[in-house]
Scaffold this active site. Structure first.
Site, PDB file in Angstrom:
ATOM      1  CB  CYS A  47      -0.893  -0.006   1.235  1.00 12.52           C
ATOM      2  SG  CYS A  47      -1.783   1.531   1.502  1.00 12.52           S
ATOM      3  CB  CYS A 350      41.512   9.120  -3.368  1.00 16.99           C
ATOM      4  SG  CYS A 350      43.034   9.876  -3.935  1.00 16.99           S
TER       5      CYS A 350
END
Length: 378
Positions: A47, A350
């Site tokens: 729903c 990194c």
């Protein structure tokens, strides 16, 4: 006012170096649909009155609307969809700010408020139009959803196999006005329906009756399970001990969120096989099998060894926000992650060499990391 070009050259040089590590200005705009560009998730969990209500409570979500997706009938009505003959499913479209909430976190909120194991309906609402599904808008969303569902399956919190469909998004049709924000406009009827549906009693059984006052995300459960199965503990020493054992650069990077120089660090060009661990606690962080040469001058990886040992958070130290990476137990600053890496993840972790210690493949058994030998036997 006029400036001499010679005075600006040092500034330009600094910018060129920094953009390699932090990402260029153009990358920052496209990295995660930031700078005003929001993202959309299309989800089906029964729903849509309920799923709309639950997803709107998640911080970082801008808007949630109810509608239909998955079928071939154009602009279907609720009556047509509820008949189960249009192949449409009741869905919600969630617009969210990726700087405040990630796609996985949206999925986490979604899965903690539905029954993802029932492909015949949803609680009292029966029929294919109420089955659970994720309509992915990009390959990245598909990849994230696939991995997250695999992690949930392994967690076993729902006690049954997941039956949530993963489908490419094609079209979305907005539901009728009276369905939008139904839980606000018709609060009494909505509360009665929700209580009678059995949704909340099911969720209480799965996640505990205190799930609202003391919410625990699926990702937290997954990470906790991974740590328990790992069977090791990692303890961060005192600051006094760190100052005695770390080099000046290691302390600067890990404790003061510093950044070492590009191409002037230990592991940026290391090609040996092995793993990288937290220099302080020894938490396993990255593997050479996921390392690649990014051209930035810092060691770069496509993914961590185990997500349980890394934590990401938004870093506002630069002009634009970035995603900082830290170790979970050592709380060491490791570096940043960007969305400009190669496949299969599209990510570039990194990292700073000073934040890590390298353990060669040949030394894994002696160092107590024998479980990671399998990475190099595949």
């Amino acid at each position: 006012m006029k400036f001499k070009l010679s005075l600006l050259l040092p500034f330009f040089a600094m910018v060129l170096v920094m953009t390699s590590f932090f990402g260029t200005a153009e990358q920052s705009k496209t990295e995660s649909s930031t700078n005003g560009r929001n993202e959309v998730a299309t989800l089906a969990g029964g729903c849509f009155w309920c799923t709309e209500s639950d997803l709107e409570k998640l911080p970082g979500v801008i808007d949630v609307v109810s509608g239909y997706a998955g079928g071939q009938v154009k602009n279907p009505t609720y009556k047509q969809v509820s008949s189960g003959k249009t192949e449409h499913i009741e869905v919600i479209q969630v617009t969210f700010d990726p700087e405040k909430v990630t796609y996985e976190q949206v999925l986490d909120q979604f899965f903690r408020h539905i029954d993802p194991t029932d492909d015949k309906g949803s609680f009292v609402d029966r029929g294919p139009q109420y089955r659970p599904a994720i309509f992915y808008h990009s390959d990245t969303q598909k990849q994230i959803a696939t991995q997250f569902m695999a992690d949930i399956e392994k967690l076993g919190v729902f006690n049954k196999p997941l039956k949530t469909e993963l489908r490419p998004f094609q079209s979305f049709w907005l539901a009728e006005d009276y369905h939008q924000d139904y839980y606000k406009r018709n609060s009494v009827r909505y509360k009665y329906y929700r209580y009678s549906s059995g949704r909340d009693s099911y969720l209480d059984d799965i996640f505990g009756s205190d799930r609202k006052s003391n919410p625990v995300t699926l990702r937290q459960m997954i990470d906790e399970q991974a740590l328990l199965s790992h069977g090791k503990t990692y303890i961060k020493p005192s600051d006094k001990q760190l100052r005695q054992t770390l080099t000046q650069m290691q302390y600067y990077v890990t404790q003061e969120d510093g950044t070492e120089r590009a191409f002037k660090n230990e592991f940026w060009d290391n090609k040996a096989e092995g793993i990288y661990v937290d220099v302080i606690t020894g938490e396993p962080l990255f593997s050479s099998t996921d390392k690649y040469r990014s051209g930035t001058g810092w060691p770069s990886f496509t993914k961590p060894i185990n997500d349980a040992f890394v934590v990401t958070q938004t870093d506002y130290k630069m002009v634009y926000p970035r995603t900082e990476v830290r170790s979970r137990f050592g709380d060491s600053h490791l570096g940043h992650v960007f969305k400009d890496g190669p496949e299969p993840t599209g990510l570039r972790y990194c990292m700073n060499s000073a934040a890590m210690r390298f353990i060669a493949k040949e030394e894994l058994n002696n160092e107590g990391y024998e479980e990671y030998m399998s990475l190099f036997n595949e």
